[in-house]
Design a protein around this motif. Structure first.
Motif, PDB file in Angstrom:
ATOM      1  N   GLY B  67       1.309  -0.876  -0.081  1.00  0.00           N
ATOM      2  CA  GLY B  67      -0.146   0.023  -0.266  1.00  0.00           C
ATOM      3  C   GLY B  67       0.867   1.852  -0.354  1.00  0.00           C
ATOM      4  N   ILE B  68       1.972   1.228   0.832  1.00  0.00           N
ATOM      5  CA  ILE B  68       2.984   2.038   1.180  1.00  0.00           C
ATOM      6  C   ILE B  68       3.971   2.911  -0.562  1.00  0.00           C
ATOM      7  CG2 ILE B  68       4.871   3.521   2.106  1.00  0.00           C
ATOM      8  CD1 ILE B  68       4.435   2.462   4.355  1.00  0.00           C
ATOM      9  N   MET B  69       3.793   1.218  -1.124  1.00  0.00           N
ATOM     10  CA  MET B  69       4.966   1.470  -2.685  1.00  0.00           C
ATOM     11  C   MET B  69       3.706   2.351  -3.728  1.00  0.00           C
ATOM     12  SD  MET B  69       7.850   1.099  -1.830  1.00  0.00           S
ATOM     13  CE  MET B  69       8.182   1.027  -3.391  1.00  0.00           C
ATOM     14  N   TYR B  73       4.183   5.805  -6.328  1.00  0.00           N
ATOM     15  CA  TYR B  73       4.246   5.082  -7.411  1.00  0.00           C
ATOM     16  C   TYR B  73       2.889   6.476  -7.516  1.00  0.00           C
ATOM     17  CZ  TYR B  73       7.333   2.023  -7.323  1.00  0.00           C
ATOM     18  OH  TYR B  73       8.952   1.092  -7.168  1.00  0.00           O
ATOM     19  N   LEU B  74       1.744   6.486  -7.113  1.00  0.00           N
ATOM     20  CA  LEU B  74       0.722   6.991  -7.711  1.00  0.00           C
ATOM     21  C   LEU B  74       0.905   8.660  -7.949  1.00  0.00           C
ATOM     22  CD1 LEU B  74      -2.505   4.462  -6.824  1.00  0.00           C
ATOM     23  CD2 LEU B  74      -1.578   5.420  -9.016  1.00  0.00           C
ATOM     24  N   VAL B  75       1.143   8.998  -6.867  1.00  0.00           N
ATOM     25  CA  VAL B  75       1.857  10.741  -6.765  1.00  0.00           C
ATOM     26  C   VAL B  75       2.769  10.772  -7.174  1.00  0.00           C
ATOM     27  CG1 VAL B  75       1.808  12.164  -4.292  1.00  0.00           C
ATOM     28  CG2 VAL B  75       0.165  10.354  -4.014  1.00  0.00           C
ATOM     29  N   ARG B  76       4.075  10.100  -6.620  1.00  0.00           N
ATOM     30  CA  ARG B  76       5.427  10.583  -7.325  1.00  0.00           C
ATOM     31  C   ARG B  76       5.832  10.256  -8.212  1.00  0.00           C
ATOM     32  NH1 ARG B  76       5.020  13.859  -3.300  1.00  0.00           N
ATOM     33  NH2 ARG B  76       5.948  13.519  -1.099  1.00  0.00           N
ATOM     34  N   ALA B  77       4.962   8.897  -8.931  1.00  0.00           N
ATOM     35  CA  ALA B  77       5.943   8.207  -9.772  1.00  0.00           C
ATOM     36  C   ALA B  77       6.176   9.379 -11.343  1.00  0.00           C
ATOM     37  CB  ALA B  77       5.505   6.863 -10.442  1.00  0.00           C
ATOM     38  N   THR B  78       7.265   9.481 -12.051  1.00  0.00           N
ATOM     39  CA  THR B  78       7.528  10.074 -13.032  1.00  0.00           C
ATOM     40  C   THR B  78       7.309   9.654 -14.062  1.00  0.00           C
ATOM     41  OG1 THR B  78       9.945   9.836 -12.585  1.00  0.00           O
ATOM     42  CG2 THR B  78       8.474  11.911 -12.153  1.00  0.00           C
ATOM     43  N   TRP B  79       7.821   8.093 -13.992  1.00  0.00           N
ATOM     44  CA  TRP B  79       7.947   7.044 -15.079  1.00  0.00           C
ATOM     45  C   TRP B  79       6.236   6.849 -15.998  1.00  0.00           C
ATOM     46  CZ3 TRP B  79       5.841   2.366 -13.399  1.00  0.00           C
ATOM     47  CH2 TRP B  79       5.726   1.886 -12.016  1.00  0.00           C
ATOM     48  N   GLY B  82       0.710  10.576 -16.830  1.00  0.00           N
ATOM     49  CA  GLY B  82      -0.763  11.176 -15.822  1.00  0.00           C
ATOM     50  C   GLY B  82      -1.782  10.550 -16.126  1.00  0.00           C
ATOM     51  N   LYS B  83      -2.178  10.562 -17.334  1.00  0.00           N
ATOM     52  CA  LYS B  83      -3.689   9.713 -17.739  1.00  0.00           C
ATOM     53  C   LYS B  83      -4.007   7.931 -16.534  1.00  0.00           C
ATOM     54  CE  LYS B  83      -6.274  11.448 -21.272  1.00  0.00           C
ATOM     55  NZ  LYS B  83      -6.138  11.906 -22.401  1.00  0.00           N
ATOM     56  N   ILE B  84      -2.635   7.363 -17.478  1.00  0.00           N
ATOM     57  CA  ILE B  84      -2.535   5.882 -16.605  1.00  0.00           C
ATOM     58  C   ILE B  84      -2.703   6.008 -14.808  1.00  0.00           C
ATOM     59  CG2 ILE B  84      -1.489   4.133 -16.099  1.00  0.00           C
ATOM     60  CD1 ILE B  84       0.153   4.450 -18.487  1.00  0.00           C
ATOM     61  N   LYS B  85      -1.927   7.309 -14.437  1.00  0.00           N
ATOM     62  CA  LYS B  85      -2.007   7.315 -12.921  1.00  0.00           C
ATOM     63  C   LYS B  85      -3.368   7.643 -12.206  1.00  0.00           C
ATOM     64  CE  LYS B  85       1.907  10.193 -12.044  1.00  0.00           C
ATOM     65  NZ  LYS B  85       2.713  10.519 -10.962  1.00  0.00           N
ATOM     66  N   SER B  86      -3.867   8.613 -13.386  1.00  0.00           N
ATOM     67  CA  SER B  86      -5.484   8.779 -12.995  1.00  0.00           C
ATOM     68  C   SER B  86      -6.271   7.443 -12.636  1.00  0.00           C
ATOM     69  CB  SER B  86      -5.840   9.758 -13.274  1.00  0.00           C
ATOM     70  OG  SER B  86      -6.208   9.478 -14.727  1.00  0.00           O
ATOM     71  N   LEU B  87      -5.790   6.746 -13.561  1.00  0.00           N
ATOM     72  CA  LEU B  87      -6.640   5.555 -14.894  1.00  0.00           C
ATOM     73  C   LEU B  87      -6.426   4.328 -12.950  1.00  0.00           C
ATOM     74  CD1 LEU B  87      -9.051   3.292 -16.266  1.00  0.00           C
ATOM     75  CD2 LEU B  87      -6.157   2.877 -16.663  1.00  0.00           C
ATOM     76  N   LEU B  88      -5.153   4.222 -12.522  1.00  0.00           N
ATOM     77  CA  LEU B  88      -5.085   3.269 -11.897  1.00  0.00           C
ATOM     78  C   LEU B  88      -5.953   3.874 -10.225  1.00  0.00           C
ATOM     79  CD1 LEU B  88      -1.119   2.928 -11.838  1.00  0.00           C
ATOM     80  CD2 LEU B  88      -2.614   0.946 -12.483  1.00  0.00           C
ATOM     81  N   ASN B  89      -5.302   5.055  -9.871  1.00  0.00           N
ATOM     82  CA  ASN B  89      -6.353   6.233  -8.962  1.00  0.00           C
ATOM     83  C   ASN B  89      -7.489   5.422  -9.389  1.00  0.00           C
ATOM     84  OD1 ASN B  89      -6.013   7.197  -6.853  1.00  0.00           O
ATOM     85  ND2 ASN B  89      -6.253   9.470  -8.097  1.00  0.00           N
TER      86      ASN B  89
END
Lengths: 271, 265
Positions: B67-69, B73-79, B82-89
């Motif tokens: 969960g911490i990891m 990743y969801l907040v900090r990862a640059t790799w 943005g679209k993928i992050k909000s989908l995962l979120n």
């Protein structure tokens, strides 16, 4: 040692592990249910749903879930309002007690209601004498759902009320608005986003509830059999396709509610 | 007016929360202390409580770590785009919307004896469904969002200035995490852990479907309560339920305490 820790391979290994964990644990099972229920074709899916026991269970769940959410909207708004606006003995205690249904196992919640209202308890006996049937009938299911979803509306409305500045209320009074008018034109609109999103959360949670309901509902097909208990029964009688079909309906409903709620929240933020 | 509203609030709490809670206490003690001892001293009750304990420990450890990891990743990862992050979120929240029974059904469908993976594993002598691993997976699924959702807002709020400063000064990522990020998210992590413990302690639907509720083998405390009620053994059910309720009340107290700590912080 430093070279070993800062090696690039570690980072990649880490990233793939986390993402893999996420996909295997969350994404794969959810896709699995959709695939399974359509695996035998559209007709089998429709057939599973046209079983009167199945669609009656879904409708009953919707009806009772909506009732429970409505009840919670009313009492939740009131409780949130009282806990924020008034100072009275026992306030902090009640405020921490709000979260109890979250912390308590749902099966324990169900057992509590059964003990309190069931046959042999004095409320149960009194209700029976008055010709009311609670436990093993629909009222008990609604009570169980209300119990389990109790914190949602309160916790959604409280922060909004805290933000609402007293000056706005006072301004309304000074300008000669009556208490009722202030409430309906100033206070209620600012609580509304919380009431809506909390009510929706409560509704989707009530649709999904199993533990508390299975203990207090009579689970009679067509009358007191809710969707989640129906799914459990289908799994037990080794009919995963039927279970998956109803699951897909229930899941799609919950996802829609969740999506709508996000929309409401985003709107509220922009406004 | 004021009196009326406060009175009504008290009435709601009394009817909906306090009365049921006290009822379970009186029911558990209906046979006296000896009756409670008998209910808890049953071998199946001991076994069920041990099972629940084991699940809580394993699930809390795993989901805290992942969960911490995931939150990082969801907040900090640059790799990640943005679209993928909000989908995962948005996917992170899905277990909230899934009925526990359906969560259990998913695992039976995916890993049960009739499925491809389950059949293969069965061949190697490793049972997942109707055994301990399946129960762990079911609980992991249900509790996954809790830690992520506690840690993410904190990470968003503190921003990454300090972390960037640390890495500019040459600290590699683990050191940055330990010295800079960890002290700031510490209380959120503890809170998330308490939530995870509470949820895995009380998980019922998913575990019931996956475990098959086999006495002395895959029975947990909550499914034992269910079985006792089905067998009309309400006093014994109350005994086990009381133990669970006491634990949850304790966790609730810890939660209140942490909330105060977080505010001071």
């Amino acid at each position: 040692m430093t070279a070993l820790i800062s090696h690039k391979g570690w980072t990649w290994g880490f990233r793939s592990t986390i993402l893999l964990y996420f996909f295997v644990l969350i994404v794969l099972p959810i896709c699995g249910v959709y695939v399974q229920s359509f695996s035998a074709g559209w007709n089998v899916f429709a057939e599973s749903l046209s079983d009167p026991i199945a669609w009656k269970a879904v409708l009953l769940t919707l009806k009772l879930g909506l009732t429970a959410a409505m009840i919670n909207v009313v009492i939740g708004t009131m409780v949130a309002w009282v806990l924020i606006k008034y100072r009275f003995p026992g306030r902090t205690f009640l405020n921490s007690l709000v979260d109890l249904p979250f912390a308590l196992p749902t099966a324990v919640g169900g057992l509590m209601i059964l003990l309190l209202l069931g046959p042999g308890s004095w409320i149960g006996t009194a209700a029976e004498a008055a010709g009311l049937q609670i436990v093993f009938h629909q009222p008990a299911i609604v009570i169980a759902m209300v119990f389990v979803t109790f914190p949602f509306v309160i916790r959604a409305v409280q922060p909004l009320l805290e933000e609402l500045e007293v000056s706005q209320e006072e301004a309304a009074y000074t300008m000669g608005a009556s208490k009722a008018r202030t409430f309906f034109q100033v206070i209620l609109p600012s609580m509304l986003p919380g009431i809506i999103s909390g009510g929706m959360l409560a509704f989707s949670r009530a649709l999904a509830e199993f533990g508390a309901v299975v203990l207090v509902a009579g689970n009679i097909p067509g009358r007191t059999l809710v969707a989640s208990v129906f799914i459990y029964g289908e799994v037990e009688s080794d009919n995963p396709v039927g279970a998956a079909a109803v699951s897909v309906v229930l899941l799609t409903l919950s996802f829609t509610v969740l999506w709508l709620m996000n929309r409401v929240q985003q709107r509220g933020r922009r406004a | 007016m004021r009196r009326l509203w406060i009175g009504l609030t008290y009435a709601v709490f009394l009817i909906l929360l306090i009365a049921p809670l006290s009822k379970i206490i009186t029911s558990a003690f209906s046979g006296g202390l000896a009756g409670l001892g008998r209910a808890l001293g049953r071998p199946e009750a001991m076994h069920a409580l041990m099972m629940t304990g084991a699940i809580v420990v394993i699930v809390t450890l795993l989901n805290t770590l992942f969960g911490i990891m995931m939150a990082l990743y969801l907040v900090r990862a640059t790799w990640l785009g943005g679209k993928i992050k909000s989908l995962l979120n948005s996917i992170v929240d899905l277990p909230y919307a899934v009925s526990p029974v359906i969560g259990g059904l998913m695992i039976v469908l995916l890993l049960g004896p009739d499925s491809i993976i389950g059949g293969f594993l069965e061949g190697t002598g490793f049972r997942v469904v109707y055994a301990f691993p399946g129960m762990i997976i079911a609980t992991l699924f249900v509790t996954f969002p809790l830690m992520v959702r506690e840690v993410m807002p904190v990470l968003q709020e503190i921003g990454n200035d300090q972390e960037q400063a640390a890495s500019t000064l040459g600290a590699y990522s683990w050191l940055t995490f330990r010295k800079v990020t960890w002290p700031m998210i510490r209380w959120a992590v503890v809170y998330g852990m308490v939530l995870t413990i509470a949820r895995s302690l009380g998980e019922f639907g998913a575990v019931l479907v996956v475990s098959g509720n086999i006495m002395n083998r895959t029975q947990t405390a909550t499914t034992l309560v269910y079985q006792d009620v089905e067998n009309f053994n309400v006093a014994a059910a109350s005994g086990v339920a009381l133990v669970l309720a006491v634990f949850s009340a304790g966790l609730l107290l810890i939660m209140e305490w942490i909330k105060k700590r977080k505010e001071v912080h």
